[in-house]
Design a protein around this motif. Structure first.
Motif, mmCIF file in Angstrom:
data_model
loop_
_atom_site.group_PDB
_atom_site.id
_atom_site.type_symbol
_atom_site.label_atom_id
_atom_site.label_comp_id
_atom_site.label_asym_id
_atom_site.label_seq_id
_atom_site.Cartn_x
_atom_site.Cartn_y
_atom_site.Cartn_z
ATOM 1 N N GLY A 55 0.826 -1.213 0.000
ATOM 2 C CA GLY A 55 0.000 0.000 0.000
ATOM 3 C C GLY A 55 0.857 1.259 0.000
ATOM 4 O O GLY A 55 0.354 2.364 0.171
ATOM 5 N N CYS A 56 2.168 1.105 -0.171
ATOM 6 C CA CYS A 56 3.100 2.255 -0.222
ATOM 7 C C CYS A 56 3.790 2.236 -1.586
ATOM 8 O O CYS A 56 3.952 1.178 -2.187
ATOM 9 N N ARG A 57 4.269 3.390 -2.018
ATOM 10 C CA ARG A 57 4.962 3.411 -3.303
ATOM 11 C C ARG A 57 6.355 2.771 -3.147
ATOM 12 O O ARG A 57 7.176 3.253 -2.363
ATOM 13 N N VAL A 58 6.597 1.708 -3.898
ATOM 14 C CA VAL A 58 7.874 0.994 -3.782
ATOM 15 C C VAL A 58 8.732 1.254 -5.021
ATOM 16 O O VAL A 58 8.242 1.213 -6.151
ATOM 17 N N THR A 59 10.005 1.567 -4.792
ATOM 18 C CA THR A 59 10.972 1.721 -5.882
ATOM 19 C C THR A 59 12.051 0.670 -5.707
ATOM 20 O O THR A 59 12.592 0.508 -4.611
ATOM 21 N N LEU A 60 12.371 -0.045 -6.766
ATOM 22 C CA LEU A 60 13.361 -1.119 -6.690
ATOM 23 C C LEU A 60 14.697 -0.721 -7.311
ATOM 24 O O LEU A 60 14.742 0.038 -8.272
ATOM 25 N N ILE A 61 15.756 -1.294 -6.758
ATOM 26 C CA ILE A 61 17.103 -1.129 -7.318
ATOM 27 C C ILE A 61 17.871 -2.403 -6.989
ATOM 28 O O ILE A 61 17.571 -3.073 -5.981
ATOM 29 N N ASN A 62 18.852 -2.748 -7.780
ATOM 30 C CA ASN A 62 19.710 -3.887 -7.456
ATOM 31 C C ASN A 62 20.354 -3.655 -6.080
ATOM 32 O O ASN A 62 20.756 -2.538 -5.747
ATOM 33 N N ASP A 63 20.473 -4.698 -5.269
ATOM 34 C CA ASP A 63 20.961 -4.541 -3.889
ATOM 35 C C ASP A 63 22.395 -4.005 -3.796
ATOM 36 O O ASP A 63 22.711 -3.158 -2.948
ATOM 37 N N ALA A 64 23.281 -4.484 -4.669
ATOM 38 C CA ALA A 64 24.671 -4.008 -4.623
ATOM 39 C C ALA A 64 24.747 -2.567 -5.123
ATOM 40 O O ALA A 64 25.506 -1.740 -4.583
ATOM 41 N N ASP A 65 23.951 -2.241 -6.127
ATOM 42 C CA ASP A 65 23.905 -0.853 -6.615
ATOM 43 C C ASP A 65 23.456 0.067 -5.476
ATOM 44 O O ASP A 65 24.000 1.165 -5.282
ATOM 45 N N ALA A 66 22.468 -0.400 -4.707
ATOM 46 C CA ALA A 66 21.987 0.386 -3.564
ATOM 47 C C ALA A 66 23.112 0.603 -2.557
ATOM 48 O O ALA A 66 23.387 1.742 -2.140
ATOM 49 N N ALA A 67 23.795 -0.472 -2.196
ATOM 50 C CA ALA A 67 24.882 -0.362 -1.204
ATOM 51 C C ALA A 67 25.960 0.597 -1.714
ATOM 52 O O ALA A 67 26.503 1.415 -0.957
ATOM 53 N N LEU A 122 34.737 0.347 -7.354
ATOM 54 C CA LEU A 122 33.892 -0.840 -7.468
ATOM 55 C C LEU A 122 33.464 -1.287 -6.079
ATOM 56 O O LEU A 122 34.303 -1.476 -5.203
ATOM 57 N N MET A 123 32.161 -1.413 -5.909
ATOM 58 C CA MET A 123 31.642 -1.959 -4.646
ATOM 59 C C MET A 123 31.339 -3.430 -4.880
ATOM 60 O O MET A 123 30.714 -3.785 -5.886
ATOM 61 N N LEU A 124 31.826 -4.297 -4.004
ATOM 62 C CA LEU A 124 31.483 -5.723 -4.095
ATOM 63 C C LEU A 124 30.784 -6.112 -2.803
ATOM 64 O O LEU A 124 31.325 -5.857 -1.712
ATOM 65 N N THR A 125 29.594 -6.666 -2.891
ATOM 66 C CA THR A 125 28.908 -7.114 -1.679
ATOM 67 C C THR A 125 29.005 -8.633 -1.620
ATOM 68 O O THR A 125 28.695 -9.332 -2.592
ATOM 69 N N PRO A 164 39.702 -0.742 -11.275
ATOM 70 C CA PRO A 164 39.196 0.322 -10.384
ATOM 71 C C PRO A 164 40.307 0.843 -9.481
ATOM 72 O O PRO A 164 41.296 0.143 -9.245
ATOM 73 N N ASP A 165 40.163 2.076 -9.008
ATOM 74 C CA ASP A 165 41.152 2.627 -8.066
ATOM 75 C C ASP A 165 40.881 2.130 -6.657
ATOM 76 O O ASP A 165 41.792 2.002 -5.846
ATOM 77 N N MET A 166 39.592 1.948 -6.369
ATOM 78 C CA MET A 166 39.204 1.513 -5.025
ATOM 79 C C MET A 166 38.178 0.394 -5.139
ATOM 80 O O MET A 166 37.300 0.438 -6.000
ATOM 81 N N ILE A 167 38.304 -0.596 -4.252
ATOM 82 C CA ILE A 167 37.289 -1.654 -4.170
ATOM 83 C C ILE A 167 36.744 -1.644 -2.749
ATOM 84 O O ILE A 167 37.506 -1.756 -1.783
ATOM 85 N N ILE A 168 35.430 -1.458 -2.646
ATOM 86 C CA ILE A 168 34.795 -1.423 -1.319
ATOM 87 C C ILE A 168 34.133 -2.780 -1.086
ATOM 88 O O ILE A 168 33.355 -3.240 -1.919
ATOM 89 N N ILE A 169 34.462 -3.387 0.039
ATOM 90 C CA ILE A 169 33.885 -4.697 0.364
ATOM 91 C C ILE A 169 32.697 -4.505 1.296
ATOM 92 O O ILE A 169 32.846 -3.993 2.412
ATOM 93 N N GLY A 170 31.514 -4.901 0.818
ATOM 94 C CA GLY A 170 30.305 -4.764 1.632
ATOM 95 C C GLY A 170 29.653 -6.116 1.874
ATOM 96 O O GLY A 170 30.230 -7.170 1.587
#
Ligand code: BGC
Length: 247
Positions: free
Chosen positions: A97-109, A127-130, A197-203
């Motif tokens: 009953g609420c407006r939901v917007t979706l995004i890929n989970d890793a893109d979100a992180a 580059l973020m890697l989850t 990539p210059d940086m890789i973030i581990i999530g």
């Protein structure tokens, strides 16, 4: 702006209201187990349960572990195949009953880490890697996201990379951190060869245990843990919902 952020995962579904200007949670997160089998209908109930728990009536931003195209879920590597090709944004909007917007989970992180966390103000390729049930990826250039990169499915030693080096594999195969890091290093070498990539973030879940394996990691890029730890997915999903509201 307060948005309910929800991170749909292969083992749990977690949510919390997010202050999207500050990148912080406004209440402790609430988690429910991912129902088995993880079909769209059963998971929509879980998402609605989280919205009810917070008595939510505003917008919801949801991270989903697969490709998202115009509100449709286009893949479901660790969920039920019924997710593939459906209008999931619409379905979850009806369920909550609420407006939901979706995004890929890793893109979100990644969005959250680039704005508030380890990649803040970094104009270089990041580059973020989850690392969790699967391996998710989010690529940024000059702070801009290239969506749906799906680098967890690169083939390493004849196997989908996430079937060799995810956290689920580490636990299931009872790998030591050193053994897991050796597999992950192979994967990193491949990713670096392709994208430099210059940086890789581990999530993901392993981000809070960075000290256990940091010493074993080998890469050209600077490797850092997600500063928002496992909340990055919730925060980024909420941030993405704000962007959609203002466009
Ligand atoms: C999915 C990705 C997701 C990742 C982490 C992979 O299996 O294909 O879309 O980002 O898992 O959840």
């Amino acid at each position: 702006m307060a948005i309910l952020g929800i991170d749909i995962g292969g083992s749990g579904i977690k949510g919390a209201p997010v202050d999207t200007m500050e990148g912080t949670l406004l209440a402790p997160r609430f988690r429910v187990e991912t129902p088995q089998p993880p079909t769209p209908i059963s998971m929509a109930h879980s998402v609605a349960e989280i919205a009810r728990y917070f008595r939510w009536e505003g917008s919801i931003g949801c991270g989903y572990p697969g490709v998202i195209k115009h509100g449709r879920t286009m893949s479901a590597a660790n969920l039920h195949p019924d997710w593939i090709g459906i209008e999931a944004e619409k379905m979850l909007t009806e369920a909550t009953g609420c407006r939901v917007t979706l995004i890929n989970d890793a893109d979100a992180a990644g969005l959250a880490e680039l704005r508030f966390g380890a990649g803040k103000n970094n104009p270089n390729p990041v580059l973020m890697l989850t690392i969790g049930t699967g391996i998710g990826s989010a690529l940024f250039v000059n702070g801009h996201l290239v969506p749906n990169t799906e680098l967890g499915h690169l083939i390493v030693r004849g196997k989908d990379a996430e079937h060799r080096a995810s956290d689920r594999v580490r636990v299931e195969k009872d790998l030591s951190w050193k053994q897991w890091a050796a597999r992950f290093n192979e994967y990193l070498a491949y990713v670096e060869m392709l994208f430099s990539p210059d940086m890789i973030i581990i999530g993901g879940g392993v981000s809070k245990r960075f000290d256990k394996y940091a010493g074993y990691l080998q890469a050209q890029a600077q490797i850092v843990p997600a500063l928002l730890l496992n909340d990055a997915g919730i925060i980024g999903a909420a941030m993405n919902a704000v962007e959609h509201e203002t466009h």
